[in-house]
Scaffold this active site. Structure first.
Site, PDB file in Angstrom:
ATOM      1  N   GLN A  22      -4.711  -4.979   6.798  1.00  0.00           N
ATOM      2  CA  GLN A  22      -5.690  -5.882   6.192  1.00  0.00           C
ATOM      3  C   GLN A  22      -5.785  -7.214   6.917  1.00  0.00           C
ATOM      4  O   GLN A  22      -6.841  -7.843   6.932  1.00  0.00           O
ATOM      5  CB  GLN A  22      -5.336  -6.147   4.718  1.00  0.00           C
ATOM      6  CG  GLN A  22      -5.508  -4.941   3.824  1.00  0.00           C
ATOM      7  CD  GLN A  22      -6.939  -4.437   3.774  1.00  0.00           C
ATOM      8  OE1 GLN A  22      -7.897  -5.188   3.948  1.00  0.00           O
ATOM      9  NE2 GLN A  22      -7.090  -3.152   3.547  1.00  0.00           N
TER      10      GLN A  22
ATOM     11  N   ASP B 226       2.793  -4.666   8.243  1.00  0.00           N
ATOM     12  CA  ASP B 226       1.634  -3.807   8.050  1.00  0.00           C
ATOM     13  C   ASP B 226       0.405  -4.718   8.126  1.00  0.00           C
ATOM     14  O   ASP B 226       0.085  -5.439   7.190  1.00  0.00           O
ATOM     15  CB  ASP B 226       1.742  -3.123   6.685  1.00  0.00           C
ATOM     16  CG  ASP B 226       0.468  -2.385   6.312  1.00  0.00           C
ATOM     17  OD1 ASP B 226      -0.471  -2.368   7.126  1.00  0.00           O
ATOM     18  OD2 ASP B 226       0.420  -1.834   5.202  1.00  0.00           O
TER      19      ASP B 226
ATOM     20  N   CYS C  56      -4.840   2.450  -3.639  1.00  0.00           N
ATOM     21  CA  CYS C  56      -3.606   2.974  -3.055  1.00  0.00           C
ATOM     22  C   CYS C  56      -2.439   2.022  -3.263  1.00  0.00           C
ATOM     23  O   CYS C  56      -1.586   1.858  -2.392  1.00  0.00           O
ATOM     24  CB  CYS C  56      -3.760   3.271  -1.567  1.00  0.00           C
ATOM     25  SG  CYS C  56      -4.976   4.520  -1.205  1.00  0.00           S
TER      26      CYS C  56
ATOM     27  N   LYS D  41     -10.700  -0.632  10.188  1.00  0.00           N
ATOM     28  CA  LYS D  41     -10.866  -1.844   9.382  1.00  0.00           C
ATOM     29  C   LYS D  41     -11.165  -3.048  10.275  1.00  0.00           C
ATOM     30  O   LYS D  41     -11.267  -4.177   9.811  1.00  0.00           O
ATOM     31  CB  LYS D  41      -9.602  -2.114   8.559  1.00  0.00           C
ATOM     32  CG  LYS D  41      -9.304  -1.024   7.532  1.00  0.00           C
ATOM     33  CD  LYS D  41      -8.112  -1.398   6.690  1.00  0.00           C
ATOM     34  CE  LYS D  41      -7.426  -0.216   6.051  1.00  0.00           C
ATOM     35  NZ  LYS D  41      -8.029   0.247   4.804  1.00  0.00           N
TER      36      LYS D  41
ATOM     37  N   HIS E 135       0.870  -1.177   0.000  1.00  0.00           N
ATOM     38  CA  HIS E 135       0.000   0.000   0.000  1.00  0.00           C
ATOM     39  C   HIS E 135       0.907   1.227   0.000  1.00  0.00           C
ATOM     40  O   HIS E 135       2.008   1.173   0.537  1.00  0.00           O
ATOM     41  CB  HIS E 135      -0.825  -0.061   1.291  1.00  0.00           C
ATOM     42  CG  HIS E 135      -1.907   0.963   1.417  1.00  0.00           C
ATOM     43  ND1 HIS E 135      -1.680   2.251   1.819  1.00  0.00           N
ATOM     44  CD2 HIS E 135      -3.250   0.860   1.213  1.00  0.00           C
ATOM     45  CE1 HIS E 135      -2.834   2.914   1.858  1.00  0.00           C
ATOM     46  NE2 HIS E 135      -3.798   2.090   1.493  1.00  0.00           N
TER      47      HIS E 135
HETATM   48  C1  LIG Z   1      -2.384  -2.875   3.538  1.00  0.00           C
HETATM   49  C2  LIG Z   1      -2.722  -1.510   4.042  1.00  0.00           C
HETATM   50  N1  LIG Z   1      -1.798  -0.809   4.700  1.00  0.00           N
HETATM   51  C3  LIG Z   1      -2.051   0.406   5.188  1.00  0.00           C
HETATM   52  C4  LIG Z   1      -3.271   1.005   5.032  1.00  0.00           C
HETATM   53  C5  LIG Z   1      -3.478   2.380   5.580  1.00  0.00           C
HETATM   54  O1  LIG Z   1      -4.434   2.400   6.560  1.00  0.00           O
HETATM   55  P1  LIG Z   1      -4.981   3.766   7.128  1.00  0.00           P
HETATM   56  O2  LIG Z   1      -5.426   4.573   5.954  1.00  0.00           O
HETATM   57  O3  LIG Z   1      -6.109   3.363   7.999  1.00  0.00           O
HETATM   58  O4  LIG Z   1      -3.879   4.427   7.884  1.00  0.00           O
HETATM   59  C6  LIG Z   1      -4.273   0.324   4.356  1.00  0.00           C
HETATM   60  C7  LIG Z   1      -5.593   0.950   4.141  1.00  0.00           C
HETATM   61  O5  LIG Z   1      -6.197   0.837   3.099  1.00  0.00           O
HETATM   62  C8  LIG Z   1      -3.998  -0.969   3.858  1.00  0.00           C
HETATM   63  O6  LIG Z   1      -4.921  -1.656   3.198  1.00  0.00           O
END
Ligand SMILES: Cc1ncc(COP(=O)(O)O)c(C=O)c1O
Lengths: 406, 150
Positions: free
Chosen positions: A203, A200, A364, A226, A123
């Site tokens: 998900q 990370d 993203c 999430k 991401h």
């Molecule tokens: C794999 C992954 N990492 C990081 C994020 C970022 O999360 P946040 O926007 O809640 O900080 C997301 C959100 O879509 C994600 O899917």
């Protein structure tokens, strides 16, 4: 205990509505998921009864608020099986967690010529903070490639793990493809070389049991929104000795022990990293979400969602002209796809007219789109409250729109 | 099915999406500008031949959703033979039509483009329809080599 999806659905008031005269089919859970009544109630209760600032008052409400807030920290600790509550830092979300590590651990430990290793499925929030850090320090960002199934090519990943690597930062599960990475293998290989690993978990965490001690990761980040909790609250887990050695992130109230104009003594972890008034009610509501999930059981949720995913995958494969993007052997409940000659944006608008919410876009993860040579994908992402019947509605909708586009 | 969408996806749009007009690379164009919508990944390259302030030829390449493909296809048809000023006027009207500021729209001048009026009910899709025109605007003003909707 058997998994009763209807009972779970009844806990989510937002699901009981029609969109464009059809029952809502919410399949955009990877972007953010809906909130159960207990989470909504928790916020209402906090603001109706227990709200005051935390860690700073001797009055009853402040003590109540502090107890609820710190109680949430204990719940997070238990949920991911951290060793101590000191390892749980509240942040705004996964993004802030990664930026925090980049700006503190990263700045303190990286110099010109060092390397950070990520994968080709990250991401943007697990790419850009490292690029910024590289710009500041002269370190280099290395990217381990993926294959056409959307899996990390593990041999190439291992080859990129060198004496120069200082940090590995990978998605536990990919939001664009659904791929679940072999994180244990990654972590033990990195640790053999003395390299720290950040996962990370944005998900992964709503879909599986996460045990940070068993994984032995050095950092783990995730977002509350999430995970059936409010937006604006997330968690950075870090091993205590690492957190203690790291410089603070932002300066301000709460993160200090003693301040004079000449010098400041920082607070102990986790408070050292929590400057300013936090998102109090949302943090407490995160605790409520974790209680709710623990009652249902993450293993039960994972099993049910695996069933949903294989049902959806099987149905999707029968649709002519549909191509699934991301067919990793280890996958979470995400179905990313493209249709021949129909742009994902049109898919999104058309499905919306049938009451079905999917995401259409690059998720993203523009480098993932480039790799698969698609401008975007449509993505149905499932949560524990989705049903096979909803998947049928989705598939019927896809078939209908293919017909209309003809 | 899809009844509510009929205002958005009119038959003309499907037609132009299936068979985009002026979909080709132009040899020796006077202007060549790339338009990009990072939100959905739509990308197009617009080519123009301009002589004495008149758009002699227009063509495009790229990939996008039905709305954006139909919009750029229709645009290339309508601007051919128009002066730069006339094209800019149509852009203004088109912009008003798609963002909902009705009133002074000259339906005759806008012609076939009226089929795109439906996007104003879909705020998330307005940029799909206007990408072509912003790209044209940049090309006519001879500003950037590439533009982005964000
Ligand atoms: C794999 C992954 N990492 C990081 C994020 C970022 O999360 P946040 O926007 O809640 O900080 C997301 C959100 O879509 C994600 O899917």
């Amino acid at each position: 205990m058997s998994f009763d999806v209807e009972k779970i659905r009844a806990d989510f008031p937002i699901l009981r509505q029609e969109i464009r005269n059809r029952p809502l089919v919410y399949l955009d859970n990877a972007a953010t998921c809906q909130k159960p009544q207990v989470v909504i109630d928790s916020i209402v209760k906090m603001y109706s009864h227990d709200y005051a600032n935390v860690h700073r008052g001797v009055h009853t409400l402040s003590e109540r608020a502090t107890a609820a807030f710190e109680g949430a920290r204990e719940k997070v600790k238990a949920f991911i099986n951290a060793q101590s509550h000191k390892e749980i830092i509240f942040v705004r979300g996964a993004t802030e967690g990664i930026n925090l590590v980049a700006q503190t651990f990263g700045k303190a430990n990286l110099k010109a010529g060092d390397e950070i290793l990520i994968t080709g499925m990250e991401h943007h929030s697990n790419i850009v903070p490292w690029q910024m850090l590289c710009e500041e320090t002269g370190a280099k960002l290395k990217v381990a490639p993926i294959n056409l199934q959307g899996e990390l090519i593990i041999e190439q990943f291992m080859a990129l793990l060198t004496e120069k690597t200082r940090l590995v930062s990978v998605a536990h599960m990919s939001n664009a493809l659904g791929t679940v990475n072999p994180v244990k293998e990654i972590i033990s290989a990195a640790h053999e070389k003395g390299i720290k690993v950040l996962l990370d978990g944005a998900q992964a965490i709503p879909h599986m049991e996460v045990n940070v001690q068993e994984l032995d990761c050095d950092f783990y980040v995730f977002s509350g929104h999430k995970l059936y909790a409010p937006s604006g609250i997330g968690v950075l887990y870090g091993k205590q000795e690492l957190l203690e050695a790291m410089p603070p992130y932002q300066g301000g109230g709460d993160m200090i022990r003693k301040v004079t104009f000449e010098e400041t003594e920082y607070n102990v972890v986790p408070y050292k990293f929590e400057a300013g008034t936090p998102s109090i009610a949302d943090t407490v509501a995160l605790g409520a979400a974790l209680d709710y999930l623990s009652e249902i059981g993450m293993a039960e949720i994972a099993a049910y969602e695996a069933e949903l995913l294989s049902y959806a995958t099987e149905k999707a494969k029968k649709i002519k002209g549909l191509k699934i993007i991301g067919e990793a052997a280890q996958k979470g409940a995400i179905l990313s796809f493209v249709l021949e000659k129909i742009h994902p944006h049109d898919i999104g608008t058309m499905l919306d007219s049938l009451g079905i919410a999917v995401r259409a876009g690059h998720h993203c993860a523009m480098p993932v789109m480039d790799f698969f040579q698609v401008p975007a994908t449509a993505r149905a992402s499932f949560a524990m409250y989705n049903t096979k019947q909803e998947i049928d509605t989705l598939m019927t909708g896809i078939n209908q729109l293919i017909e209309v586009f003809g | 099915m899809f009844d509510e969408l009929r205002d958005l996806y009119q038959e003309v749009i499907f037609d132009h999406n299936r068979n985009p007009r002026n979909f080709r690379v132009m040899e020796n164009p006077d202007r060549e500008v790339e338009g990009f919508n990072p939100l959905c990944g739509d990308k197009l390259t617009l080519f123009l031949k301009i002589k004495d302030g008149m758009i002699e030829d227009a063509s495009f390449q790229g990939s996008g959703c039905a709305i954006s493909t139909a919009s750029v296809s229709l645009m290339t048809e309508i601007i051919k033979g128009k002066t730069i000023e006339e094209a800019e006027e149509i852009f203004e009207m088109f912009h008003k039509m798609t963002t909902g500021e009705d009133g002074e729209i000259d339906l005759d001048a806008i012609g076939k483009l009226a089929v795109l009026a439906g996007v104003r009910e879909y705020p998330a899709r307005v940029k799909c329809a206007t990408l072509a025109w912003h790209t044209l605007d940049a090309a006519l003003k001879n500003k950037e080599k590439s533009i982005s909707t964000e």
